[in-house]
Design an enzyme around this catalytic site. Sequence first.
Site: not given
Length: 265
Positions: A144, A157
């Site tokens: 990501s 995350y």
Amino acid sequence: MASLANKVILITGSSAGIGAGIAVHLAPLQPKLVLTGRNKDNLNKIAEKCQSAGLSADKIHTITADITRDEDLKNLIDGTVNKFNGLDVLVNNAGISYYKTTQETQMPKFDEIMAINVRAPCHLAQLAIPHLIKTKGTIINISSALGQKGIPQATAYCMSKSSIDHFTKLLAAELGPHRVRVNSVSPGFTRSELQLRAGMPKEQLEDYIKAQSYLTALGRAGEPDDIAKCVKFLASGEASYITGENILVDGGRNIAVPKFNISGN
């Protein structure tokens, strides 16, 4: 065009979102696809979409699995090799998000994120490596943009994706002598179910998409197909001299600044 004909490609988290997008995008190139996720019905729907895209049913294998279970990970590799006699490409795509600060994050949730986003890709790579060495294959980790430039509202995350970025480089160095390539793809904001599954209220999603699009140089949200195009390239022989890289596919989100009027008008 990237050639993936008859390459055995295992894609985790391929029952929805980016993983499903990758599978459907690759289908016309005639690989042998292994689709896996926890939702059997959704896997079957994606398999049907792959067939509609031109891939015959005998080149599609679905395996229902929970990647937090070691026995399921072993079954994924064994099932893939038993079905298609080998493995050429592992796409570690499955992951979860969570919008909480460090203080708000409950440790059981932290452990779940690390189990799915970090431990499972590492363990699956361990199991896949002997087969990938035989085929001089490749591993593609879906990371990501938040692994490089995080936000404090998603601490766990962002940490998990930073770990994947570093794992990619370490594993690439380790497997280079075996001619196994390892790279990662880092999506920016991409339209999928990830935000809703992370707890974002549905009524906030469109405003969130607009805000993220505003902060992106290209002025729009990403689509699963945008990510799939990069995966296709990295999986193919066209990327034969690329390893240890993390490619941002974020529309310029990590370089952009908010647009503003400097003309005074």
